[in-house]
Design a protein around this motif. Structure first.
Motif, PDB file in Angstrom:
ATOM      1  N   GLN A 139      22.609   7.705  21.254  1.00 37.48           N
ATOM      2  CA  GLN A 139      23.064   8.756  20.344  1.00 37.48           C
ATOM      3  C   GLN A 139      22.501   8.664  18.937  1.00 37.48           C
ATOM      4  O   GLN A 139      22.378   9.673  18.250  1.00 37.48           O
ATOM      5  CB  GLN A 139      24.605   8.726  20.281  1.00 37.48           C
ATOM      6  N   LEU A 140      22.151   7.463  18.467  1.00 33.71           N
ATOM      7  CA  LEU A 140      21.736   7.312  17.071  1.00 33.71           C
ATOM      8  C   LEU A 140      20.496   6.433  16.957  1.00 33.71           C
ATOM      9  O   LEU A 140      20.277   5.528  17.775  1.00 33.71           O
ATOM     10  CB  LEU A 140      22.871   6.688  16.240  1.00 33.71           C
ATOM     11  N   LEU A 141      19.711   6.694  15.934  1.00 35.30           N
ATOM     12  CA  LEU A 141      18.503   5.911  15.667  1.00 35.30           C
ATOM     13  C   LEU A 141      18.161   6.023  14.191  1.00 35.30           C
ATOM     14  O   LEU A 141      18.189   7.116  13.620  1.00 35.30           O
ATOM     15  CB  LEU A 141      17.330   6.431  16.510  1.00 35.30           C
ATOM     16  N   ILE A 142      17.846   4.882  13.572  1.00 36.37           N
ATOM     17  CA  ILE A 142      17.330   4.861  12.200  1.00 36.37           C
ATOM     18  C   ILE A 142      15.922   4.288  12.248  1.00 36.37           C
ATOM     19  O   ILE A 142      15.720   3.171  12.722  1.00 36.37           O
ATOM     20  CB  ILE A 142      18.209   4.011  11.256  1.00 36.37           C
ATOM     21  N   ASP A 143      14.950   5.050  11.774  1.00 31.63           N
ATOM     22  CA  ASP A 143      13.557   4.618  11.791  1.00 31.63           C
ATOM     23  C   ASP A 143      12.792   5.387  10.706  1.00 31.63           C
ATOM     24  O   ASP A 143      13.351   6.279  10.061  1.00 31.63           O
ATOM     25  CB  ASP A 143      12.956   4.867  13.178  1.00 31.63           C
ATOM     26  N   THR A 180       0.817  -1.206   0.000  1.00 27.34           N
ATOM     27  CA  THR A 180       0.000   0.000   0.000  1.00 27.34           C
ATOM     28  C   THR A 180       0.857   1.264   0.000  1.00 27.34           C
ATOM     29  O   THR A 180       0.521   2.251  -0.646  1.00 27.34           O
ATOM     30  CB  THR A 180      -0.931   0.035   1.216  1.00 27.34           C
ATOM     31  N   ALA A 181       1.963   1.242   0.754  1.00 31.39           N
ATOM     32  CA  ALA A 181       2.795   2.441   0.860  1.00 31.39           C
ATOM     33  C   ALA A 181       4.181   2.073   1.377  1.00 31.39           C
ATOM     34  O   ALA A 181       4.394   0.974   1.914  1.00 31.39           O
ATOM     35  CB  ALA A 181       2.151   3.457   1.799  1.00 31.39           C
ATOM     36  N   VAL A 182       5.101   2.998   1.199  1.00 33.35           N
ATOM     37  CA  VAL A 182       6.444   2.848   1.758  1.00 33.35           C
ATOM     38  C   VAL A 182       6.807   4.137   2.494  1.00 33.35           C
ATOM     39  O   VAL A 182       6.260   5.205   2.211  1.00 33.35           O
ATOM     40  CB  VAL A 182       7.516   2.551   0.684  1.00 33.35           C
ATOM     41  N   ALA A 183       7.729   4.000   3.437  1.00 36.91           N
ATOM     42  CA  ALA A 183       8.227   5.172   4.160  1.00 36.91           C
ATOM     43  C   ALA A 183       9.742   5.097   4.203  1.00 36.91           C
ATOM     44  O   ALA A 183      10.298   4.120   4.707  1.00 36.91           O
ATOM     45  CB  ALA A 183       7.670   5.206   5.584  1.00 36.91           C
ATOM     46  N   PRO A 184      10.431   6.079   3.666  1.00 39.25           N
ATOM     47  CA  PRO A 184      11.887   6.079   3.778  1.00 39.25           C
ATOM     48  C   PRO A 184      12.308   6.202   5.230  1.00 39.25           C
ATOM     49  O   PRO A 184      11.538   6.681   6.080  1.00 39.25           O
ATOM     50  CB  PRO A 184      12.304   7.310   2.963  1.00 39.25           C
ATOM     51  N   LEU A 185      13.515   5.771   5.523  1.00 38.91           N
ATOM     52  CA  LEU A 185      14.041   5.851   6.878  1.00 38.91           C
ATOM     53  C   LEU A 185      14.947   7.072   7.008  1.00 38.91           C
ATOM     54  O   LEU A 185      15.476   7.576   6.014  1.00 38.91           O
ATOM     55  CB  LEU A 185      14.829   4.587   7.228  1.00 38.91           C
ATOM     56  N   VAL A 186      15.107   7.518   8.226  1.00 35.12           N
ATOM     57  CA  VAL A 186      15.987   8.644   8.513  1.00 35.12           C
ATOM     58  C   VAL A 186      16.912   8.257   9.657  1.00 35.12           C
ATOM     59  O   VAL A 186      16.490   7.589  10.607  1.00 35.12           O
ATOM     60  CB  VAL A 186      15.183   9.911   8.893  1.00 35.12           C
ATOM     61  N   CYS A 187      18.158   8.659   9.541  1.00 36.26           N
ATOM     62  CA  CYS A 187      19.114   8.482  10.630  1.00 36.26           C
ATOM     63  C   CYS A 187      19.177   9.791  11.405  1.00 36.26           C
ATOM     64  O   CYS A 187      19.457  10.841  10.826  1.00 36.26           O
ATOM     65  CB  CYS A 187      20.492   8.111  10.098  1.00 36.26           C
ATOM     66  N   VAL A 188      18.884   9.718  12.703  1.00 35.39           N
ATOM     67  CA  VAL A 188      18.952  10.908  13.535  1.00 35.39           C
ATOM     68  C   VAL A 188      19.992  10.715  14.634  1.00 35.39           C
ATOM     69  O   VAL A 188      20.303   9.588  15.025  1.00 35.39           O
ATOM     70  CB  VAL A 188      17.585  11.266  14.170  1.00 35.39           C
ATOM     71  N   MET A 189      20.508  11.825  15.121  1.00 34.72           N
ATOM     72  CA  MET A 189      21.513  11.821  16.175  1.00 34.72           C
ATOM     73  C   MET A 189      21.083  12.749  17.311  1.00 34.72           C
ATOM     74  O   MET A 189      20.445  13.790  17.064  1.00 34.72           O
ATOM     75  CB  MET A 189      22.859  12.286  15.618  1.00 34.72           C
ATOM     76  N   SER A 190      21.411  12.382  18.512  1.00 32.27           N
ATOM     77  CA  SER A 190      21.141  13.242  19.649  1.00 32.27           C
ATOM     78  C   SER A 190      21.935  14.537  19.508  1.00 32.27           C
ATOM     79  O   SER A 190      23.116  14.536  19.164  1.00 32.27           O
ATOM     80  CB  SER A 190      21.538  12.532  20.943  1.00 32.27           C
ATOM     81  N   ALA A 194      17.720  21.500  18.487  1.00 32.49           N
ATOM     82  CA  ALA A 194      18.362  21.575  19.799  1.00 32.49           C
ATOM     83  C   ALA A 194      18.300  20.235  20.523  1.00 32.49           C
ATOM     84  O   ALA A 194      19.009  20.034  21.521  1.00 32.49           O
ATOM     85  CB  ALA A 194      17.690  22.652  20.646  1.00 32.49           C
ATOM     86  N   LYS A 195      17.455  19.319  20.016  1.00 30.74           N
ATOM     87  CA  LYS A 195      17.326  18.009  20.652  1.00 30.74           C
ATOM     88  C   LYS A 195      17.716  16.854  19.732  1.00 30.74           C
ATOM     89  O   LYS A 195      18.322  15.881  20.165  1.00 30.74           O
ATOM     90  CB  LYS A 195      15.886  17.814  21.133  1.00 30.74           C
ATOM     91  N   VAL A 196      17.333  16.958  18.454  1.00 33.87           N
ATOM     92  CA  VAL A 196      17.563  15.867  17.501  1.00 33.87           C
ATOM     93  C   VAL A 196      18.015  16.446  16.174  1.00 33.87           C
ATOM     94  O   VAL A 196      17.455  17.452  15.713  1.00 33.87           O
ATOM     95  CB  VAL A 196      16.273  15.038  17.280  1.00 33.87           C
ATOM     96  N   ARG A 197      18.997  15.825  15.547  1.00 29.13           N
ATOM     97  CA  ARG A 197      19.446  16.253  14.224  1.00 29.13           C
ATOM     98  C   ARG A 197      19.337  15.099  13.234  1.00 29.13           C
ATOM     99  O   ARG A 197      19.809  13.987  13.506  1.00 29.13           O
ATOM    100  CB  ARG A 197      20.894  16.758  14.281  1.00 29.13           C
ATOM    101  N   ALA A 198      18.715  15.360  12.106  1.00 22.97           N
ATOM    102  CA  ALA A 198      18.651  14.362  11.036  1.00 22.97           C
ATOM    103  C   ALA A 198      19.933  14.450  10.216  1.00 22.97           C
ATOM    104  O   ALA A 198      20.289  15.534   9.738  1.00 22.97           O
ATOM    105  CB  ALA A 198      17.438  14.617  10.150  1.00 22.97           C
ATOM    106  N   VAL A 199      20.619  13.327  10.048  1.00 19.60           N
ATOM    107  CA  VAL A 199      21.903  13.347   9.342  1.00 19.60           C
ATOM    108  C   VAL A 199      21.883  12.598   8.015  1.00 19.60           C
ATOM    109  O   VAL A 199      22.838  12.682   7.240  1.00 19.60           O
ATOM    110  CB  VAL A 199      23.030  12.782  10.241  1.00 19.60           C
ATOM    111  N   GLY A 200      20.781  11.897   7.721  1.00 20.59           N
ATOM    112  CA  GLY A 200      20.722  11.204   6.437  1.00 20.59           C
ATOM    113  C   GLY A 200      19.379  10.530   6.226  1.00 20.59           C
ATOM    114  O   GLY A 200      18.760  10.055   7.186  1.00 20.59           O
ATOM    115  N   ILE A 201      18.913  10.501   4.971  1.00 27.09           N
ATOM    116  CA  ILE A 201      17.663   9.841   4.619  1.00 27.09           C
ATOM    117  C   ILE A 201      17.962   8.748   3.600  1.00 27.09           C
ATOM    118  O   ILE A 201      18.843   8.901   2.746  1.00 27.09           O
ATOM    119  CB  ILE A 201      16.632  10.858   4.072  1.00 27.09           C
TER     120      ILE A 201
END
Length: 328
Positions: free
Chosen positions: A204-208, A125-135, A221-228
């Motif tokens: 420190q890191l999460l990909i979701d 039905t659908a897809v969602a790209p993932l994002v890597c975020v850092m604290s 100030a809390k979370v930074r996206a570093v890559g999609i």
């Protein structure tokens, strides 16, 4: 000769009589006096819940029958999945789930089923790209800086895993394999607690999935996206580089969602459902609604969906095997 022809004709009539009710029942699906139940094996509010409700509503609108969505959570998705596997294959019980269903037997010992054998995959039905975020408690700005820092001081870094066997989990395995960064993985029970610890600096890191992380990343100030994990930058997050741009060529992962039916569901019913899914996912209003929620609609045939799920199962198995993953 005449008697032989009479016998043949009688046999043909008998065969048609036996086949008739079945064909008629299939052609009448769904009957207006019956209810199509869409089981979502997760709590309300998640993407697969929203998509399951969308498909249920479209079935009701197109065919004039009653539909109901049942959230049957438990066992990391196994409870609801098993209910569909055990249901009658008549088109009146469907499963609205996600990527996890395809790899569940590789993750859970209790998942004693084969998603390609014991279920009929009707379509994505659908897809969602993932994002890597850092604290934001960390000073690094790019993936290259993150990898260098983690290799220099591995004890200061952890990778949160929102759910074992999720698309984010497999993407994290691939990230660590490609970069060689010795970052431990810390399992959580969902994205929300993992993201809370990212914000607090406990991990420190999460990909979701992007729809779960990008809204939080607006507060740098809390979370930074570093890559999609898409081949091109998202129009909804143009400032976030692709993982390829960040230094990992071809790093593409998606969480995806779809509809399954019990094994043995007549092909005619599967085709009707797949046609409805494609019509829904091409509807301009639906496209606008989903893309605004950081989901990309998918409209493809049953066979294309099944070829896709096969590649996902193979890739998932290879990644889990590469880290000697033990089923829980």
């Amino acid at each position: 000769m005449r008697r032989r022809n009479v016998i043949k004709a009688a046999a043909a009539v008998a065969a048609l009589a036996a086949l008739g009710p079945r064909v008629q029942a299939q052609a009448a699906w769904p009957a207006k006096d019956k209810t199509v139940k869409v089981i979502v094996p997760w709590p309300p509010g998640a993407a697969n819940d929203a998509l399951g409700r969308l498909i249920a509503e479209r079935i009701r609108a197109k065919f004039g029958c009653t539909t109901v969505v049942e959230n049957r959570a438990g066992g990391a998705g196994l409870l609801g999945t098993r209910a569909v596997i055990q249901a009658e294959p008549d088109g009146y019980t469907l499963l609205a789930s996600a990527f996890n269903t395809a790899v569940m037997p590789m993750v859970l010992k209790a998942a004693d089923f084969n998603p390609e054998v014991d279920l009929e995959f009707v379509g994505r039905t659908a897809v969602a790209p993932l994002v890597c975020v850092m604290s934001a408690s960390k000073s690094q700005k790019t993936l290259a800086e993150i990898v260098a820092a983690a290799k220099a001081n591995p004890a200061q870094w952890n990778f949160a895993i929102s759910s074992m066997g999720s698309a984010g989990h497999l993407a994290t395995i691939e990230f660590l394999r490609r970069t060689g960064a010795p970052i431990p993985m810390v399992p959580y029970k969902g994205t929300v607690p993992a993201l809370q610890d990212i914000m607090g600096g406990a991990v420190q890191l999460l990909i979701d999935p992007s729809f779960a992380l990008l809204p939080a990343a607006k507060d740098a100030a809390k979370v930074r996206a570093v890559g999609i994990t898409t081949p091109r930058r998202s129009v909804l997050a143009p400032d976030v580089p692709t993982m390829t741009e960040a230094g990992l060529p071809g790093f593409e992962f998606y969480s995806w969602y779809g509809i399954w039916a019990p094994k043995g569901t007549p092909r005619e019913i599967q085709t009707s459902l797949n046609t409805l899914i494609q019509e829904t996912m091409r509807d301009p209003e639906v496209v606008k609604r989903l893309t605004g929620s950081l989901l990309e609609p998918v409209a493809e045939s049953i066979d294309d969906s099944r070829r896709f799920i096969r590649t996902e199962i193979v890739r998932g198995g290879e990644l889990l095997k590469s880290v000697n993953f033990e089923r829980g």
